[in-house]
Design a protein around this motif. Structure first.
Motif, PDB file in Angstrom:
ATOM      1  N   ALA A  73       0.781  -1.214  -0.099  1.00 49.06           N
ATOM      2  CA  ALA A  73      -0.172   0.018   0.058  1.00 49.06           C
ATOM      3  C   ALA A  73       1.001   1.151  -0.076  1.00 49.06           C
ATOM      4  O   ALA A  73       1.797   1.072   0.478  1.00 49.06           O
ATOM      5  CB  ALA A  73      -0.940   0.102   1.004  1.00 49.06           C
ATOM      6  N   THR A  74       0.539   2.084  -0.867  1.00 42.52           N
ATOM      7  CA  THR A  74       1.063   3.472  -0.773  1.00 42.52           C
ATOM      8  C   THR A  74       0.128   4.407   0.097  1.00 42.52           C
ATOM      9  O   THR A  74      -0.958   4.783  -0.214  1.00 42.52           O
ATOM     10  CB  THR A  74       1.354   4.186  -2.078  1.00 42.52           C
ATOM     11  OG1 THR A  74       1.790   3.083  -3.009  1.00 42.52           O
ATOM     12  CG2 THR A  74       2.029   5.554  -2.279  1.00 42.52           C
ATOM     13  N   LEU A  75       0.651   4.970   1.283  1.00 39.74           N
ATOM     14  CA  LEU A  75       0.118   5.905   2.100  1.00 39.74           C
ATOM     15  C   LEU A  75       0.046   7.189   1.564  1.00 39.74           C
ATOM     16  O   LEU A  75       1.076   7.872   1.232  1.00 39.74           O
ATOM     17  CB  LEU A  75       0.737   5.927   3.412  1.00 39.74           C
ATOM     18  CG  LEU A  75       0.617   4.620   4.379  1.00 39.74           C
ATOM     19  CD1 LEU A  75       1.573   4.748   5.592  1.00 39.74           C
ATOM     20  CD2 LEU A  75      -0.569   3.952   4.811  1.00 39.74           C
TER      21      LEU A  75
ATOM     22  N   LEU B 207      -5.583   2.860   4.844  1.00 37.02           N
ATOM     23  CA  LEU B 207      -5.462   3.403   6.217  1.00 37.02           C
ATOM     24  C   LEU B 207      -6.028   2.185   7.132  1.00 37.02           C
ATOM     25  O   LEU B 207      -5.443   1.679   7.972  1.00 37.02           O
ATOM     26  CB  LEU B 207      -6.063   4.574   6.253  1.00 37.02           C
ATOM     27  CG  LEU B 207      -5.929   5.233   7.799  1.00 37.02           C
ATOM     28  CD1 LEU B 207      -4.491   5.262   8.391  1.00 37.02           C
ATOM     29  CD2 LEU B 207      -6.589   6.416   8.223  1.00 37.02           C
ATOM     30  N   ALA B 208      -7.275   1.709   6.879  1.00 35.04           N
ATOM     31  CA  ALA B 208      -7.864   0.605   7.483  1.00 35.04           C
ATOM     32  C   ALA B 208      -6.977  -0.703   7.471  1.00 35.04           C
ATOM     33  O   ALA B 208      -6.852  -1.074   8.660  1.00 35.04           O
ATOM     34  CB  ALA B 208      -9.356   0.342   7.150  1.00 35.04           C
TER      35      ALA B 208
ATOM     36  N   LYS C 106      -0.594   9.151   6.185  1.00 38.29           N
ATOM     37  CA  LYS C 106       1.051   9.401   6.925  1.00 38.29           C
ATOM     38  C   LYS C 106       0.923  10.165   8.321  1.00 38.29           C
ATOM     39  O   LYS C 106       1.511   9.935   9.240  1.00 38.29           O
ATOM     40  CB  LYS C 106       1.763   9.965   5.954  1.00 38.29           C
ATOM     41  CG  LYS C 106       2.325   9.036   4.818  1.00 38.29           C
ATOM     42  CD  LYS C 106       3.223   9.862   3.870  1.00 38.29           C
ATOM     43  CE  LYS C 106       3.729   8.858   2.741  1.00 38.29           C
ATOM     44  NZ  LYS C 106       4.773   9.663   1.790  1.00 38.29           N
ATOM     45  N   ALA C 107      -0.292  11.191   8.065  1.00 41.25           N
ATOM     46  CA  ALA C 107      -0.302  11.809   9.017  1.00 41.25           C
ATOM     47  C   ALA C 107      -0.752  11.201  10.439  1.00 41.25           C
ATOM     48  O   ALA C 107      -0.592  11.561  11.537  1.00 41.25           O
ATOM     49  CB  ALA C 107      -1.170  13.103   9.036  1.00 41.25           C
ATOM     50  N   VAL C 108      -1.510   9.982  10.326  1.00 39.26           N
ATOM     51  CA  VAL C 108      -2.025   9.185  11.317  1.00 39.26           C
ATOM     52  C   VAL C 108      -1.183   8.287  11.651  1.00 39.26           C
ATOM     53  O   VAL C 108      -0.747   7.974  12.774  1.00 39.26           O
ATOM     54  CB  VAL C 108      -3.440   8.598  10.942  1.00 39.26           C
ATOM     55  CG1 VAL C 108      -3.771   7.340  11.848  1.00 39.26           C
ATOM     56  CG2 VAL C 108      -4.593   9.408  10.576  1.00 39.26           C
ATOM     57  N   CYS C 109      -0.338   7.675  10.663  1.00 35.01           N
ATOM     58  CA  CYS C 109       0.806   6.564  11.128  1.00 35.01           C
ATOM     59  C   CYS C 109       1.990   6.923  11.604  1.00 35.01           C
ATOM     60  O   CYS C 109       2.380   6.278  12.571  1.00 35.01           O
ATOM     61  CB  CYS C 109       0.692   5.525  10.024  1.00 35.01           C
ATOM     62  SG  CYS C 109      -0.697   4.581   9.601  1.00 35.01           S
TER      63      CYS C 109
END
Length: 179
Positions: free
Chosen positions: A26-28, A78-79, A33-36
């Motif tokens: 997966a490409t965030l 994201l999920a 990215k702000a969440v992870c």
């Protein structure tokens, strides 16, 4: 150092990453990215390595995953990432993980002779009933050890006992030639 060994494969698990394909491939985006990013940074911050802090962080990740799963925005990337981090699995994830671990173990047996021996790894799958010295000699003589696995498709050329006797004779020959 392990990297200096000729058979070393960089990365854990013989270079095979256990992350499911839909997560590792997966490409965030910027939102993901702000969440992870803070989650990954916090995982290795010293004050968060206590059991209470780990528990709090795991609950936070689980809550984020539930929220991301409901919205399923941007293809669910994201999920999927948060599901992996939250250690929540379904049958598909478990099957993928099991298959990856199986491949990883088989790969490690190629690089690490000890992982082939039932004497050295008594409860591991795919091992053979030979000692480490016997397996090293088999490798030196280019004898395929896989034919002695329980899951081998064809029976071996020699029985285990015959092979052990052959290896003992070869070992004696080598010792006499050194003298």
């Amino acid at each position: 150092m392990p990297e200096e060994l000729p058979y070393y494969v960089s990365g854990a698990l013989a270079g095979i990453v256990p992350t499911p394909e839909r997560v590792s491939g997966a490409t965030l985006g910027q939102r993901e990215k702000a969440v992870c990013k803070p989650l990954y940074e916090l995982q290795y911050t010293r004050k968060y390595l206590t059991p209470a802090a780990c528990s709090l962080q795991n609950r936070y990740i689980l809550s984020l995953w539930r929220q991301a799963r409901k919205s399923r925005a941007e293809g669910g990337c994201l999920a999927d990432c948060l599901q992996w981090e939250a250690r929540v699995s379904d049958d598909r994830v478990r099957a993928s993980f099991d298959e990856t671990m199986k491949r990883s173990w088989e790969q490690s047996q190629i690089y690490y002779i000890g992982n082939r021996s039932r004497d050295f790894m008594p409860n591991a799958p795919g091992t053979v009933p030979f000692s480490l010295s016997e397996l090293r000699l088999m490798a030196k003589l280019r004898i395929d050890w896989r034919q002695y696995r329980d899951d081998a498709k064809t029976p071996p050329e020699k029985t285990v006992q015959e092979m052990k006797e052959f290896l003992n004779k070869e070992l004696l020959k080598q010792q006499q030639s050194r003298k």
